[in-house]
Write an enzyme that holds these catalytic residues in place. Structure first.
Site, PDB file in Angstrom:
ATOM      1  CE  LYS A 313      37.371  35.753  36.376  1.00 20.18           C
ATOM      2  NZ  LYS A 313      37.153  37.167  36.109  1.00 20.18           N
ATOM      3  CG  ASN A 338      32.495  35.099  34.412  1.00 20.71           C
ATOM      4  OD1 ASN A 338      31.855  34.584  33.501  1.00 20.71           O
ATOM      5  ND2 ASN A 338      32.119  36.220  34.992  1.00 20.71           N
ATOM      6  N   GLY A 377      46.283  47.286  30.987  1.00 25.98           N
ATOM      7  CA  GLY A 377      46.523  46.000  31.642  1.00 25.98           C
ATOM      8  C   GLY A 377      46.547  44.883  30.619  1.00 25.98           C
ATOM      9  N   GLY A 380      43.762  38.861  33.209  1.00 29.47           N
ATOM     10  CA  GLY A 380      42.516  38.172  32.862  1.00 29.47           C
ATOM     11  C   GLY A 380      41.393  39.132  32.478  1.00 29.47           C
ATOM     12  CB  THR A 402      54.903  43.171  31.802  1.00 29.02           C
ATOM     13  OG1 THR A 402      55.057  43.428  33.208  1.00 29.02           O
ATOM     14  CG2 THR A 402      55.934  42.177  31.343  1.00 29.02           C
ATOM     15  CE1 TYR A 464      34.460  44.183  44.437  1.00 28.37           C
ATOM     16  CE2 TYR A 464      34.831  43.628  42.134  1.00 28.37           C
ATOM     17  CZ  TYR A 464      34.743  43.248  43.448  1.00 28.37           C
ATOM     18  OH  TYR A 464      34.955  41.943  43.793  1.00 28.37           O
ATOM     19  N   GLY A 485      33.524  49.974  38.824  1.00 28.27           N
ATOM     20  CA  GLY A 485      33.688  48.524  38.756  1.00 28.27           C
ATOM     21  C   GLY A 485      32.506  47.758  39.326  1.00 28.27           C
TER      22      GLY A 485
HETATM   23  P1  NAP Z   1      45.751  40.028  36.783  1.00 27.12           P
HETATM   24  O1  NAP Z   1      45.516  38.964  35.764  1.00 27.12           O
HETATM   25  O2  NAP Z   1      46.594  39.732  37.957  1.00 27.12           O
HETATM   26  O3  NAP Z   1      46.384  41.316  36.021  1.00 27.12           O
HETATM   27  C1  NAP Z   1      46.821  42.415  36.759  1.00 27.12           C
HETATM   28  C2  NAP Z   1      47.194  43.531  35.800  1.00 27.12           C
HETATM   29  O4  NAP Z   1      47.546  44.672  36.603  1.00 27.12           O
HETATM   30  C3  NAP Z   1      48.390  43.217  34.931  1.00 27.12           C
HETATM   31  O5  NAP Z   1      48.230  43.847  33.680  1.00 27.12           O
HETATM   32  C4  NAP Z   1      49.544  43.870  35.710  1.00 27.12           C
HETATM   33  O6  NAP Z   1      50.635  44.266  34.910  1.00 27.12           O
HETATM   34  C5  NAP Z   1      48.860  45.103  36.231  1.00 27.12           C
HETATM   35  N1  NAP Z   1      49.561  45.657  37.388  1.00 27.12           N
HETATM   36  C6  NAP Z   1      49.635  45.097  38.621  1.00 27.12           C
HETATM   37  N2  NAP Z   1      50.347  45.902  39.442  1.00 27.12           N
HETATM   38  C7  NAP Z   1      50.735  46.983  38.708  1.00 27.12           C
HETATM   39  C8  NAP Z   1      51.460  48.151  38.991  1.00 27.12           C
HETATM   40  N3  NAP Z   1      51.950  48.393  40.225  1.00 27.12           N
HETATM   41  N4  NAP Z   1      51.644  49.076  38.019  1.00 27.12           N
HETATM   42  C9  NAP Z   1      51.125  48.854  36.777  1.00 27.12           C
HETATM   43  N5  NAP Z   1      50.431  47.751  36.445  1.00 27.12           N
HETATM   44  C10 NAP Z   1      50.224  46.826  37.391  1.00 27.12           C
HETATM   45  O7  NAP Z   1      44.354  40.563  37.369  1.00 27.12           O
HETATM   46  P2  NAP Z   1      42.900  40.555  36.673  1.00 27.12           P
HETATM   47  O8  NAP Z   1      42.192  39.283  36.957  1.00 27.12           O
HETATM   48  O9  NAP Z   1      43.027  40.991  35.263  1.00 27.12           O
HETATM   49  O10 NAP Z   1      42.155  41.666  37.549  1.00 27.12           O
HETATM   50  C11 NAP Z   1      42.510  43.037  37.433  1.00 27.12           C
HETATM   51  C12 NAP Z   1      41.547  43.880  38.248  1.00 27.12           C
HETATM   52  O11 NAP Z   1      40.222  43.721  37.748  1.00 27.12           O
HETATM   53  C13 NAP Z   1      41.458  43.440  39.720  1.00 27.12           C
HETATM   54  O12 NAP Z   1      42.224  44.339  40.473  1.00 27.12           O
HETATM   55  C14 NAP Z   1      39.998  43.530  40.092  1.00 27.12           C
HETATM   56  O13 NAP Z   1      39.762  44.579  41.020  1.00 27.12           O
HETATM   57  C15 NAP Z   1      39.291  43.868  38.810  1.00 27.12           C
HETATM   58  N6  NAP Z   1      38.151  42.963  38.567  1.00 27.12           N
HETATM   59  C16 NAP Z   1      36.923  43.499  38.473  1.00 27.12           C
HETATM   60  C17 NAP Z   1      35.823  42.698  38.204  1.00 27.12           C
HETATM   61  C18 NAP Z   1      34.455  43.307  38.138  1.00 27.12           C
HETATM   62  O14 NAP Z   1      33.479  42.580  37.955  1.00 27.12           O
HETATM   63  N7  NAP Z   1      34.337  44.617  38.265  1.00 27.12           N
HETATM   64  C19 NAP Z   1      35.988  41.330  38.011  1.00 27.12           C
HETATM   65  C20 NAP Z   1      37.272  40.796  38.105  1.00 27.12           C
HETATM   66  C21 NAP Z   1      38.355  41.623  38.394  1.00 27.12           C
HETATM   67  P3  NAP Z   1      51.859  43.247  34.607  1.00 27.12           P
HETATM   68  O15 NAP Z   1      51.407  42.399  33.451  1.00 27.12           O
HETATM   69  O16 NAP Z   1      52.971  44.181  34.243  1.00 27.12           O
HETATM   70  O17 NAP Z   1      52.108  42.492  35.847  1.00 27.12           O
END
Ligand code: NAP
Length: 516
Positions: A313, A338, A377, A380, A402, A464, A485
């Protein structure tokens, strides 16, 4: 018209009845021919009689193929035996419409070439129609060396040229698109593997002679083959032509994305000449940029839009800026996009419909102007949530495992964004970690103790799958109002439809992402 062939493997004469039933199913599913794969049947004492029955009783025209082990099949016998077998079946009273023979064996011996030519075109044969020779070449390791020269030499004195190789990236599909226009004979040029789907689905756009589709998900004879119902119903293969606009979801991974089901249905309801494909691009900005540049530069492809997902993205936003394109406010604010739209003049536009979706979903339930809101979080989606909350006039609190990552996020926004260690009193919570996701790092966990969230806040869960994550479940049971979601996903997808077509998605498309 590009033909659709369904491969059916027949190993034993006892399987002929089942194979003919499968051929009937292929016919009902809209296929034009069946490819009977007789790699193992060739070795059987009753093999010739069984193959003749397959040909004579098939409800669809037949392509007969005995594929060698070297080219992905199961046949490992002597070449003279294979040729004798094909001779016996090919010169029977009812001959197959097409006979596949491999270029490797063809180019090895003038004697074999002469025999195969006599199978398909013997001067003394009295048949309504002779079999047509498909000269084929398969490479499972990658693009064959000297592919262009090789297929040019294959196109001499044969009816159809078929070449299939394992694509190393989506860029290999561009070469497959070109081939049918190069040779002057009907040509099948297909890429195998996860990057090859566009070459299979878009074959009619580029004049491909045929494409293959599996009867069921587990009966594919080559990696990356779509099923017949995917080809016909999901991708609307029969309506693809030279003018079809191409869209897709670019990311890594994308094979389980719900976006193709949504967007193809939306295009169908709008009767739009467009198709939407999963487009895997390796998780490396260089791969994303190289692929996008090559696909945009292809003159006949009509790439008109992309949904872009993890991890590309941010690269999309910088790609569009560097090429003089236009970014919407949400992209500029969040630093990520996106959605790509390519207008008729080639101008690029980047949008962030995740921001729009979060904004829409929250603003319908709560007025956040001047109120505090929590982002869980710092990845992204957290960036998109922060941008959306700022646009709604909220004071944003960011909490992340973090802390340094949360600090970096906060520092990249102008406006009231602070890093916190506990939720505090907030009117909305946007859960943006992957905790609770069924395939994520901690499917049963919660990123924060649900009891710490004020239950008069609105919780927007961005995960979701499942619809009810542990934190959403606990929050709802305590009487809190939550949004799933899938609603966010549906809203961001609907916003993409509006950006690409100027129209709302229809009810059947929306139903694909319904969680009610
Ligand atoms: P990302 O950039 O990989 O970020 C992941 C986040 O989750 C980071 O803040 C990470 O913390 C945290 N995390 C991961 N494992 C953890 C744990 N065990 N305990 C606590 N925190 C943890 O992912 P993203 O792109 O932002 O996506 C996040 C979620 O959004 C996805 O899981 C997806 O299901 C959802 N999503 C939904 C849509 C929608 O349209 N509904 C679209 C896109 C994504 P750290 O910084 O500490 O690693």
């Amino acid at each position: 018209m590009t033909l659709v062939a369904v491969p059916i493997e027949v190993e034993d004469p006892g399987e002929v009845g089942t194979a003919l039933e499968q051929a009937q199913r292929a016919k009902l599913g809209g296929a034009d021919l069946v490819e009977f794969r007789i790699d193992v049947l060739v070795e059987h004492a009753e093999g010739v009689a069984a193959a003749c029955r397959l040909v004579s009783d098939s409800p669809l025209p037949v392509l007969l193929t005995c594929r060698s082990e070297a080219e992905g099949g199961a046949w490992r016998g002597e070449e003279t035996d294979r040729v004798s077998f094909l001779e016996a079946v090919g010169t029977a009273e009812i001959a197959p419409q097409f006979l596949d023979f491999e270029e490797a064996a063809w180019s090895r011996s003038a004697n074999i070439r002469q025999k195969v030519r006599l199978v398909v075109d013997h001067p003394q044969q009295v048949r309504p129609e002779r079999a047509r020779l498909v000269l084929s070449k398969h490479d499972f390791d990658g693009r064959p060396a000297d592919l262009t020269g090789r297929i040019a030499s294959m196109a001499v004195d044969v009816d159809v040229v078929k070449v299939a190789w394992t694509a190393r990236s989506l860029r290999d599909c561009l070469e497959a698109f070109e081939m049918p226009g190069l040779l002057g004979v009907p040509t099948v040029a297909l890429c195998m593997g996860p990057f090859g789907l566009p070459s299979r689905v878009l074959a009619p756009k580029f004049g491909g002679f045929l494409t293959f589709a599996a009867l069921d998900a587990d009966s594919a004879t080559a990696p990356g083959q779509p099923t017949l119902s995917q080809l016909m119903d999901l991708y609307r293969f029969r309506s693809i032509d030279t003018d079809t606009e191409v869209y897709g979801v670019a990311g890594w991974p994308v094979e389980h994305s719900k976006s193709p089901a949504f967007h193809n249905q939306a295009f169908a309801e709008q009767q739009r000449n467009a198709v939407y494909l999963p487009l895997p691009i390796a998780p490396d900005p260089t791969a994303f940029v190289a692929t996008l540049e090559a696909w945009l530069a292809h003159p006949g492809l009509d790439l008109r839009g992309l949904s872009v997902t993890l991890p590309h993205k941010e690269t999309l936003a910088s790609f569009v800026i560097e090429r003089g394109g236009v970014c919407d406010d949400a992209t500029r604010l969040s630093g990520a996009a996106n959605t790509l739209r390519v207008d008729a003049s080639g101008q690029l536009h980047a949008f962030n419909t995740d921001v729009v979706a979060i904004e829409e979903a929250l603003s319908e339930r709560v007025d956040l102007k001047g109120q505090s809101a929590l982002v869980l979080g710092a990845g992204g989606v957290a960036r998109a949530a922060t941008a959306a909350l700022l646009r709604l006039g909220a004071q944003v609190r960011v909490m992340n495992r973090t802390a340094a990552r949360a600090e970096a996020l906060a520092a990249s926004f102008e406006g009231p964004v602070e890093v916190v260690g506990e939720p505090g009193s907030v009117a909305a919570v946007v859960q943006c970690t992957s905790v609770g996701m069924s395939t994520g790092p901690d499917p049963k966990g919660c990123p924060v103790d649900p009891a710490m969230l004020p239950n008069n806040a609105v919780l927007l869960e961005t995960v979701y799958e499942p619809a009810f994550t542990p934190i959403r479940e606990a929050f709802s049971q305590a009487g809190g109002q939550s949004i799933g979601g899938l609603e966010m996903f549906r809203r961001q997808a609907a916003a993409q439809t509006r950006l690409w077509t100027g129209q709302e998605p229809g009810s059947a498309a929306l139903a694909v992402l319904d969680d009610s």
